[in-house]
Design a protein around this motif. Structure first.
Motif, PDB file in Angstrom:
ATOM      1  N   UNK A   1     -13.308   6.238  -5.943  1.00  0.00           N
ATOM      2  CA  UNK A   1     -13.675   6.468  -7.341  1.00  0.00           C
ATOM      3  C   UNK A   1     -13.519   5.169  -8.129  1.00  0.00           C
TER       4      UNK A   1
ATOM      5  N   UNK B   1     -14.188  18.738  -7.327  1.00  0.00           N
ATOM      6  CA  UNK B   1     -15.348  18.352  -8.127  1.00  0.00           C
ATOM      7  C   UNK B   1     -16.644  18.519  -7.323  1.00  0.00           C
ATOM      8  N   UNK B   2     -17.648  18.994  -7.990  1.00  0.00           N
ATOM      9  CA  UNK B   2     -18.936  19.113  -7.323  1.00  0.00           C
ATOM     10  C   UNK B   2     -19.985  18.331  -8.112  1.00  0.00           C
ATOM     11  N   UNK B   3     -20.996  17.902  -7.411  1.00  0.00           N
ATOM     12  CA  UNK B   3     -22.085  17.227  -8.125  1.00  0.00           C
ATOM     13  C   UNK B   3     -23.367  18.011  -7.896  1.00  0.00           C
ATOM     14  N   UNK B   4     -24.252  17.882  -8.850  1.00  0.00           N
ATOM     15  CA  UNK B   4     -25.547  18.545  -8.705  1.00  0.00           C
ATOM     16  C   UNK B   4     -26.424  17.680  -7.816  1.00  0.00           C
ATOM     17  N   UNK B   5     -27.082  18.290  -6.917  1.00  0.00           N
ATOM     18  CA  UNK B   5     -28.071  17.551  -6.129  1.00  0.00           C
ATOM     19  C   UNK B   5     -29.402  18.225  -6.304  1.00  0.00           C
TER      20      UNK B   5
ATOM     21  N   UNK C   1     -14.473  12.909   0.258  1.00  0.00           N
ATOM     22  CA  UNK C   1     -13.520  11.869  -0.127  1.00  0.00           C
ATOM     23  C   UNK C   1     -12.546  11.630   1.019  1.00  0.00           C
ATOM     24  N   UNK C   2     -11.867  10.494   0.950  1.00  0.00           N
ATOM     25  CA  UNK C   2     -10.860  10.170   1.956  1.00  0.00           C
ATOM     26  C   UNK C   2      -9.620  11.006   1.700  1.00  0.00           C
ATOM     27  N   UNK C   3      -8.972  11.467   2.787  1.00  0.00           N
ATOM     28  CA  UNK C   3      -7.795  12.310   2.644  1.00  0.00           C
ATOM     29  C   UNK C   3      -6.605  11.533   2.130  1.00  0.00           C
ATOM     30  N   UNK C   4      -6.461  10.269   2.532  1.00  0.00           N
ATOM     31  CA  UNK C   4      -5.320   9.469   2.083  1.00  0.00           C
ATOM     32  C   UNK C   4      -5.703   7.998   2.090  1.00  0.00           C
TER      33      UNK C   4
ATOM     34  N   UNK D   1      -2.754   6.268  -8.118  1.00  0.00           N
ATOM     35  CA  UNK D   1      -3.448   6.228  -9.412  1.00  0.00           C
ATOM     36  C   UNK D   1      -3.452   7.638 -10.000  1.00  0.00           C
TER      37      UNK D   1
ATOM     38  N   UNK E   1     -10.155   3.466  -8.380  1.00  0.00           N
ATOM     39  CA  UNK E   1      -9.398   3.213  -7.145  1.00  0.00           C
ATOM     40  C   UNK E   1      -9.357   1.719  -6.858  1.00  0.00           C
TER      41      UNK E   1
ATOM     42  N   UNK F   1      -6.287  -4.638  -2.996  1.00  0.00           N
ATOM     43  CA  UNK F   1      -5.193  -4.508  -2.027  1.00  0.00           C
ATOM     44  C   UNK F   1      -5.686  -3.842  -0.746  1.00  0.00           C
TER      45      UNK F   1
ATOM     46  N   UNK G   1     -23.023  20.322  -3.833  1.00  0.00           N
ATOM     47  CA  UNK G   1     -22.288  19.871  -2.650  1.00  0.00           C
ATOM     48  C   UNK G   1     -20.970  19.297  -3.096  1.00  0.00           C
TER      49      UNK G   1
ATOM     50  N   UNK H   1       3.002   1.405  -3.528  1.00  0.00           N
ATOM     51  CA  UNK H   1       2.345   1.436  -4.839  1.00  0.00           C
ATOM     52  C   UNK H   1       2.119   2.895  -5.250  1.00  0.00           C
TER      53      UNK H   1
ATOM     54  N   UNK I   1      -8.268  10.674  -8.408  1.00  0.00           N
ATOM     55  CA  UNK I   1      -8.406   9.597  -7.436  1.00  0.00           C
ATOM     56  C   UNK I   1      -9.238  10.118  -6.263  1.00  0.00           C
ATOM     57  N   UNK I   2      -9.356   9.292  -5.244  1.00  0.00           N
ATOM     58  CA  UNK I   2     -10.248   9.692  -4.152  1.00  0.00           C
ATOM     59  C   UNK I   2      -9.512  10.239  -2.953  1.00  0.00           C
ATOM     60  N   UNK I   3      -8.219  10.239  -3.036  1.00  0.00           N
ATOM     61  CA  UNK I   3      -7.500  10.499  -1.801  1.00  0.00           C
ATOM     62  C   UNK I   3      -6.931  11.901  -1.712  1.00  0.00           C
ATOM     63  N   UNK I   4      -7.381  12.784  -2.560  1.00  0.00           N
ATOM     64  CA  UNK I   4      -6.824  14.119  -2.506  1.00  0.00           C
ATOM     65  C   UNK I   4      -7.857  15.079  -1.966  1.00  0.00           C
ATOM     66  N   UNK I   5      -7.423  15.798  -0.959  1.00  0.00           N
ATOM     67  CA  UNK I   5      -8.318  16.805  -0.424  1.00  0.00           C
ATOM     68  C   UNK I   5      -8.424  17.958  -1.421  1.00  0.00           C
TER      69      UNK I   5
ATOM     70  N   UNK J   1       0.842  -1.203   0.000  1.00  0.00           N
ATOM     71  CA  UNK J   1       0.000   0.000   0.000  1.00  0.00           C
ATOM     72  C   UNK J   1       0.875   1.250   0.000  1.00  0.00           C
ATOM     73  N   UNK J   2       1.911   1.222   0.833  1.00  0.00           N
ATOM     74  CA  UNK J   2       2.755   2.415   0.976  1.00  0.00           C
ATOM     75  C   UNK J   2       3.633   2.658  -0.250  1.00  0.00           C
TER      76      UNK J   2
ATOM     77  N   UNK K   1      -9.461  17.640  -4.490  1.00  0.00           N
ATOM     78  CA  UNK K   1     -10.518  17.481  -5.483  1.00  0.00           C
ATOM     79  C   UNK K   1     -11.581  18.548  -5.267  1.00  0.00           C
TER      80      UNK K   1
ATOM     81  N   UNK L   1     -29.057  22.708  -5.601  1.00  0.00           N
ATOM     82  CA  UNK L   1     -28.051  22.772  -4.542  1.00  0.00           C
ATOM     83  C   UNK L   1     -26.796  22.026  -4.997  1.00  0.00           C
TER      84      UNK L   1
END
Lengths: 51, 601
Positions: free
Chosen positions: B259, A45-49, B7-10, A33, B262, B266, B3, A30, A37-41, A27-28, A43, B1
């Motif tokens: 995402x 991106x916004x979604x419409x709700x 997401x996860x920070x790491x 991606x 991802x 692993x 929002x 690799x 990805x999902x791990x960046x503060x 994990x450490x 991001x 609206x």
């Protein structure tokens, strides 16, 4: 401790410790991606709700 | 609206949060007890086989289902399951994934509050100089609400803490996991080192044969004949199932914030093995050896159970004296607190995710509504703990619900969504190459093992509903009947002491002893006693006399009795109401989706 218990304990715990370390090491090390990805503060991106 | 997508920070934060979700009190208390009851060291063989054939596959299934649903903006199981098949009923099966978490959080936060309280009592040296019976008595007073202000204070504090952290969203959960998990492992390692090095130094005049290594011998000496016993395999499957927090809906929820590209493969094995490290390595080296080191192995065999955490360990730590006793108490209950809070935080996220997805609720609103529900549902477990409401919640929400949901989701994933699509989902973006062997395990072995756990537990459901664990089945009665004296219910008891509101019986019982020469557990008979206390204010009066021989089910007292079956029934009805309540909300959300043209398939 008797030898049977010692061998069982060392084997079982050794396998679990080795695999835990191996997977965590993977994990450490690799590379992340490519974005997005999902791990960046970072991001933004916004979604419409629907209201 | 609009929002911002949470997401996860790491990646490490996500894995620690997932591992924290899985690691709970059971890792330190349930695993070693299951091991000693099911073949000692040989138990590890079915245990690891079940981890490979059921645990890891279920982790793959739940992680990939969560990520699949998250892709369409679903962050809880009702609409994650709904998105996997066109049949409409799946969203109501998905209700389990919110229900279980709310119901378990309701009593789990109470349990968690004990750990906070015991940290405080360790620091303030409440247990200094107390005998083991006095320490156990303190626990009984605490849950019996004999000190209600303190009990309620720590419970509310715990609920507020959970709610406040949840209101910070995934970032708050991740921070707690990043602090809590390393501290938990550090505390665990320190206590485990003590467990391994204690040896015979804890022996006393009362327990001259106490030896920590006896505990380790007993736990790890393989009794290979147990491998042929199906019950041992079922116990191993059950332990793997409950330790990984699968079948709850929390894994789906956490993974839904990933995402599409991802990795889940692993991540899933890393979080799973971290849980195994805490369980197999740390869990086996703390309670059993330390208890055997001070109280002797025979005491451990006769008393091993969940209650040891709060009723026995403080007494053992006090034997270390002074600052060491305080540190050990803080380490042990701190460790249990971190194990608890990382799990209870996970329980809040499915509800928050659902209300945010469907009704646009903010994190704050979601968290406080979760706290309010946990408070309302938890109150009966606090007030009627001794009447069995806590245990009812634990049984139906914390055990049955999990198995049912896990079985159904595995069927959905393998046979309706389709194993080929499912396998593709698991491997999408994977950072490790998974052996194709797992594809067939998920298709055949995992549902079979889960089905076996499910089917074998059904007779026990009937026993619970029919109150077959008690001889006092009526809610209100004029007589009180003797309960079973021992497990089988075949033995009679002889009255040896009587007052108008008190009766004591003597009966022949069996207990286990460990024979060091043969390394076998032997059974010996001994004279046991059982006491009943009644309340004169309710006109309750003993009607037997010294010398009477009483069978289970014989009347022993008269007066006005309100039996625990009433409270257990109320507990079950509360759980049913919660399930219906969430189902109605899911229905309303579905109707809203239809109206807005967002309904899936």
């Amino acid at each position: 401790m008797n030898s049977a218990a010692l061998v069982t304990m060392v084997l079982a715990q050794g396998i679990v410790i080795a695999l835990t370390l191996y997977f965590f090491y993977k994990v450490l090390t690799t590379p992340p991606t490519q974005e997005p990805d999902s791990f960046s503060e970072n991001d933004e991106e916004t979604i419409r709700k629907n209201d | 609206m609009t929002a911002k997508v949470e997401s996860w920070g790491s990646r490490v934060g996500l894995i620690l949060a997932m591992a924290g979700n899985a690691v709970g009190l059971g890792n330190f208390l349930r695993f070693p007890v299951q091991a000693v009851q099911n073949g000692g060291g040989a138990f590890i063989i079915p245990y690891l086989v079940c981890f490979l054939l059921m645990g890891i596959p279920l982790l793959f299934v739940e992680w990939s289902m969560g990520r699949f649903g998250g892709k369409s903006g679903h962050h809880s199981t009702p609409f994650i399951l709904d998105s996997m098949d066109k049949r409409k009923f799946w969203k109501y099966i998905g209700v389990f994934g919110i229900f279980t978490n709310l119901a378990v959080a309701a009593y789990y936060c109470y349990l968690e509050s004990w750990t906070l309280s015991w940290v405080w009592h360790s620091i303030s040296r409440t247990f200094a100089g107390q005998s083991q019976e006095e320490v156990a008595g303190f626990f009984n007073s605490y849950v019996g609400l004999e000190m209600p202000v303190e009990t309620i204070f720590f419970w509310i504090l715990c609920l507020l803490l959970n709610t406040w952290i949840l209101s910070k969203g995934l970032g708050g959960i991740e921070k707690v996991a990043k602090i809590g998990m390393p501290l938990l492992i550090l505390f665990g390692v320190i206590l485990a080192v003590r467990g391994v090095t204690l040896g015979t130094s804890g022996a006393s005049d009362v327990f001259p044969n106490a030896n920590a290594w006896d505990g380790l011998n007993f736990l790890w000496t393989p009794q290979f004949d147990s491998l042929a016993n199906p019950k041992v395999w079922l116990a191993a499957a059950g332990q793997i199932f409950f330790t990984l927090s699968v079948g709850m809906g929390t894994i789906h929820c956490y993974a839904a914030y990933l995402k599409e590209r991802d990795d889940v493969a692993l991540n899933a094995v890393s979080a799973g093995f971290m849980n195994e490290f805490v369980e197999v390595v740390l869990g086996s080296l703390i309670v059993i050896p330390i208890a055997a080191g001070y109280l002797g192995l025979d005491w451990v065999i006769q008393n091993a159970g969940f209650g040891m955490a709060f009723q026995t360990m403080p007494y053992l730590f006090e034997q270390w004296g002074g600052v060491l006793a305080i540190l050990a108490g803080v380490f042990w209950f701190g460790l249990l607190f971190f194990a608890g809070i990382t799990s209870s935080l996970a329980m809040g996220t499915p509800w928050m995710g659902f209300m945010s997805d469907e009704f646009g609720w903010s994190k704050n609103k979601g968290a406080w509504s979760f706290g309010a529900l946990a408070l309302i549902m938890g109150l009966p477990t606090v007030i009627f703990y001794n009447q069995g409401v806590f245990d009812q919640y634990d049984y139906w929400a914390g055990t049955v619900s999990l198995v049912v949901f896990a079985f159904l989701e595995t069927v959905l994933f393998s046979y309706i969504f389709g194993i080929n699509r499912g396998w593709e989902e698991i491997n999408k973006g994977a950072d490790i190459k998974l052996p194709k062997f797992f594809k067939y395990v998920i298709l055949i072995i995992t549902p079979l093992l889960l089905g076996a756990v499910l089917v074998t537990s059904i007779p026990d459901w009937a026993n619970q509903i029919q109150n077959n664990d008690t001889r006092n089945k009526e809610w209100f009665a004029d007589n009180y009947f003797a309960e079973n004296f021992e497990g089988s219910g075949k033995m009679s008891g002889k009255v040896v002491e009587v007052k108008s509101d008190y009766v004591k019986f003597e009966f022949e019982n069996e207990r286990k002893k460990f024979d060091k020469v043969s390394n076998q557990v032997l059974v010996e008979k001994f004279n046991d006693t059982k006491e009943y206390k009644f309340d004169a204010n309710l006109n309750q009066e003993v009607i037997v006399k010294v010398g009477d021989v009483i069978k289970p089910g014989d009347a022993i007292a008269k007066g006005d009795f309100t039996n625990n079956t009433l409270y257990k029934f109320i507990g079950r009805m509360l759980l049913l109401t919660l399930f219906v309540f969430i189902s109605v909300i899911v229905y309303v959300a579905y109707k809203k989706r239809v109206k807005e043209g967002r309904a899936t398939l």
